[in-house]
Design a protein around this motif. Structure first.
Motif, PDB file in Angstrom:
ATOM      1  N   ARG B 219      60.660  31.514 -22.184  1.00 49.93           N
ATOM      2  CA  ARG B 219      60.533  32.699 -23.048  1.00 49.93           C
ATOM      3  C   ARG B 219      61.219  33.866 -22.401  1.00 49.93           C
ATOM      4  NH1 ARG B 219      54.459  33.694 -23.099  1.00 49.93           N
ATOM      5  NH2 ARG B 219      55.154  35.661 -23.976  1.00 49.93           N
ATOM      6  N   LEU B 233      61.509  33.016 -27.863  1.00 50.83           N
ATOM      7  CA  LEU B 233      62.037  31.842 -27.195  1.00 50.83           C
ATOM      8  C   LEU B 233      63.388  32.203 -26.569  1.00 50.83           C
ATOM      9  CD1 LEU B 233      60.832  28.960 -27.379  1.00 50.83           C
ATOM     10  CD2 LEU B 233      62.458  28.526 -29.205  1.00 50.83           C
ATOM     11  N   ASP B 235      66.318  30.705 -25.872  1.00 49.82           N
ATOM     12  CA  ASP B 235      67.599  30.430 -26.526  1.00 49.82           C
ATOM     13  C   ASP B 235      67.710  31.138 -27.866  1.00 49.82           C
ATOM     14  OD1 ASP B 235      67.104  27.698 -28.500  1.00 49.82           O
ATOM     15  OD2 ASP B 235      65.650  28.166 -26.959  1.00 49.82           O
ATOM     16  N   GLN B 236      66.548  31.383 -28.507  1.00 48.29           N
ATOM     17  CA  GLN B 236      66.596  32.109 -29.773  1.00 48.29           C
ATOM     18  C   GLN B 236      67.009  33.572 -29.530  1.00 48.29           C
ATOM     19  OE1 GLN B 236      63.406  34.186 -31.322  1.00 48.29           O
ATOM     20  NE2 GLN B 236      65.282  35.125 -32.042  1.00 48.29           N
TER      21      GLN B 236
END
Lengths: 227, 256
Positions: B219, B233, B235-236
Motif C-alpha cells: 500500500r 494499493l 500499483d493502483q
C-alpha cells in the motif's frame, strides 16, 4: 466467477489542463468457471484499461466488478491483495521483478505466497519452465537480462504456477514462436479444463478462435463523442 | 482481523509550521506500507511520531501489543515505550551511523539488542549474531570489525540485522536505500522482501524512490505539505494516480 456491471471510467489529467477523458461507460459482461472470454476492439478501445480495472490496478469510477465474493471496485487494498494472492491471476505483457531473484524463484513465488512448501513450489516451477522451453542453464539467473520472448514465457509460467480460479491474460501469445505459442494455448485449455474463468486479449485471431468461447466487443462500451 | 497499528487524526506542528496533519490509517499484520512525497512533505515527521521519537500534538497511535492488547502508545510510560522500541519495533535509519554504534564491533552491534532484552549467554549471543550477519550477507570473519571499516551498503545491512535480531513485528524504515548505489539497492531490496515474507513482518517505509515502493510496499500513502493527498494499493496509485500532485510525481520519474 467474474461479473461486471455498469462499469464506467474516465481519466482526469490535472497537469494537462485538467483534461477529462471518458474511456468507458456501461461496461457489462460475465465469465463462468471454465469459460474464456476474449475482449476485442481496436487499439485504444480500452481492452487493457478494462483488464487493469478488473485487476484493481486502475480505479473504477462506478459500477461493480465482482470476482467471486469480492467487489474490486470498492474493495480495500488488503482485500485486493488477498484476492490477487489466492483467486485472481494476471499475465501482463511486462515482467516486473526484484533484480537478483532467480527465474526459478520468480516462477515459484506465487505458490510460496499461498503457503505451498518450497520444494513443491520449485518442482512445479521447474515443470512449467521446461514446458515453456526456458533452458535449464537460465533458471538460476534473474530474468531481467532475458530476451523479450523469454521474459514473456517466464511471465506466463509465473501466471500459471498457482491454479487461480480467475485469470486475466493480456496478449499471452505475443512475441512467441509457433511451438511456444501452442504450449501457451494448451496451458489456457488446461486452465479452462480445471474450471478457471479467463478473460483474455488476443490480437492473434487463430489463437483467439481456438481458446475463446465468446467475444466481447469493447468498443460498444466506449463513450461516444457528443455530436 | 485486528489492525497492528491504528492511527487517527495525527497532527504535529513545529511552532506555526505544520509537520503533518490529519493522518489516519490502519496497518494490518504482514502489510508493508510505503509513504512517498517530496522533501519537506512531512514523511519523516510522521514516521518519528509513529515510532514514538516525536510526541505528536494531537491524535492517537494505537498498537496491538503482545501482552496487553491494543494500547495508545502516547499514553504509555516512557520505559514501556522504550521496551517496545527494543523488542516489538525496529527503526532503520537512513544514515546507518544513526542506528549503529560505530565504535563497537559488528557482532557487538547485533548482540547489544539481544542483551537489552535479557540474553546473557555470550556463546548464544555470538551464534545469533553470526546467524544474522549471514542472513544479511556479511562474511563471518567480519564479526569483530567495527562498522567504521564497512562500506555504506554493509553498514545498512548491519543496521537491518541489528534491528531484526529480536524478532520485531513492526519495522519503521526511513529511506532505507537512500545514498546507496543501485546494485547495492537491488541486493538490499531483495533481502528486505525475503525477510518481510519469512518473518511475517509489517513495515512502514518512507522513501522518495517510487521504484522501491513498487517492489516492496503493498500500500502507498502520498504526502504533500503535511497532508495525505492520496492512498491506496501501490500499483493502483502509481499506475492510475488521481490527485494532481501524485500525477506530477509519477510523471516526473526519469526513465532509465
Amino acid at each position: 466467477m467474474i461479473r461486471i456491471e455498469n462499469v464506467a471510467k474516465s481519466f482526469t489529467l490535472h497537469n494537462q489542463g485538467s483534461a477529462v477523458i471518458p474511456v468507458m461507460s456501461n461496461a457489462a459482461f460475465s465469465v463462468a468457471p471454465g469459460e474464456c472470454v476474449a475482449l476485442t476492439g481496436n487499439s485504444g478501445a480500452g481492452k487493457s484499461t478494462l483488464m487493469r480495472m478488473i485487476y484493481g490496478n486502475y480505479l473504477t469510477a462506478s459500477g461493480t466488478i465482482m470476482i467471486g465474493e469480492t467487489d474490486v471496485a470498492t474493495a480495500e487494498p488488503r482485500e485486493i491483495i488477498a484476492l490477487r494472492r489466492n483467486t485472481l491471476g494476471y499475465v501482463s505483457q511486462f515482467l516486473r521483478v526484484v533484480p537478483r531473484v532467480s527465474t526459478l524463484d520468480v516462477v515459484a513465488d506465487p505458490l510460496l505466497a499461498v503457503g505451498v512448501p518450497l520444494d513443491v513450489a520449485r518442482t512445479r516451477a521447474r515443470a512449467l519452465l521446461t514446458r515453456l522451453n526456458i533452458p535449464e542453464t537460465l533458471w538460476g539467473l534473474s530474468p531481467t537480462t532475458f530476451s523479450g520472448g523469454e521474459q514473456q514465457r517466464v511471465n506466463i509460467a509465473r501466471g500459471f504456477a498457482h491454479d487461480y480460479p480467475a485469470l486475466l491474460l493480456d496478449e499471452p501469445t505475443a512475441s512467441l514462436d509457433a511451438t511456444n505459442r501452442d504450449t501457451v494455448l494448451r496451458l489456457i485449455e488446461e486452465a479452462k479444463g480445471r474450471g478457471a474463468a479467463i478473460v483474455g486479449i488476443f490480437h492473434d485471431a487463430p489463437a483467439r478462435h481456438r481458446v475463446a468461447d465468446r467475444e466481447v466487443d469493447i468498443s460498444t462500451f466506449t463513450p461516444k463523442v457528443a455530436a | 482481523m485486528t489492525p497492528l497499528l491504528s492511527v487517527r487524526d495525527l497532527r504535529k506542528t513545529y511552532g506555526p509550521r505544520v509537520g503533518c496533519t490529519d493522518v489516519s490509517f490502519d496497518l494490518y499484520p504482514g502489510e508493508v506500507m510505503g509513504i512517498v512525497g517530496e522533501s519537506g512533505s512531512g514523511k519523516s515527521t510522521l514516521l518519528s511520531c509513529l515510532a514514538g521519537h516525536l510526541d505528536p500534538d494531537e491524535g492517537t497511535v494505537v498498537y496491538d501489543t503482545r501482552d496487553r492488547g491494543r494500547v495508545d502508545t502516547r499514553s504509555m510510560s516512557e520505559p514501556a515505550r522504550r521496551m517496545l522500541g527494543r523488542t516489538d519495533w525496529a527503526f532503520v535509519h537512513q544514515n546507518p551511523r544513526d542506528g549503529l554504534r560505530m565504535s563497537v564491533s559488528a557482532g557487538g552491534n547485533v548482540g547489544e539488542r539481544l542483551m537489552a532484552v535479557g540474553a546473557r549467554h555470550y556463546g548464544d549471543i555470538r551464534d545469533s549474531a553470526l546467524d544474522w550477519l549471514g542472513r544479511v550477507e556479511i562474511e563471518a570473519d567480519r564479526i569483530d570489525d567495527r562498522p567504521r571499516a564497512f562500506s555504506g551498503g554493509m553498514q545498512q545491512r548491519l543496521q537491518i540485522a541489528r534491528n531484526l535480531v529480536t524478532g520485531p513485528r513492526l519495522v519503521f524504515m526511513d529511506e532505507p536505500t537512500g545514498g546507496l548505489d543501485v546494485s547495492v539497492q537491488a541486493r538490499l531490496l531483495d533481502l528486505m522482501r525475503g525477510l518481510v515474507r519469512e518473518m511475517g513482518l509489517s513495515a512502514i517505509i518512507v522513501t522518495h524512490d517510487l521504484a522501491v515502493v513498487r517492489l516492496l510496499a503493498d500500500r502507498l500513502m502520498v504526502m504533500k505539505s503535511g497532508q495525505v493527498v492520496e492512498a491506496g494499493l501501490t500499483d493502483q496509485v502509481l499506475d492510475d494516480p488521481q490527485h494532481a500532485y501524485t500525477q506530477l510525481l509519477v510523471s516526473s520519474v526519469l526513465q532509465v
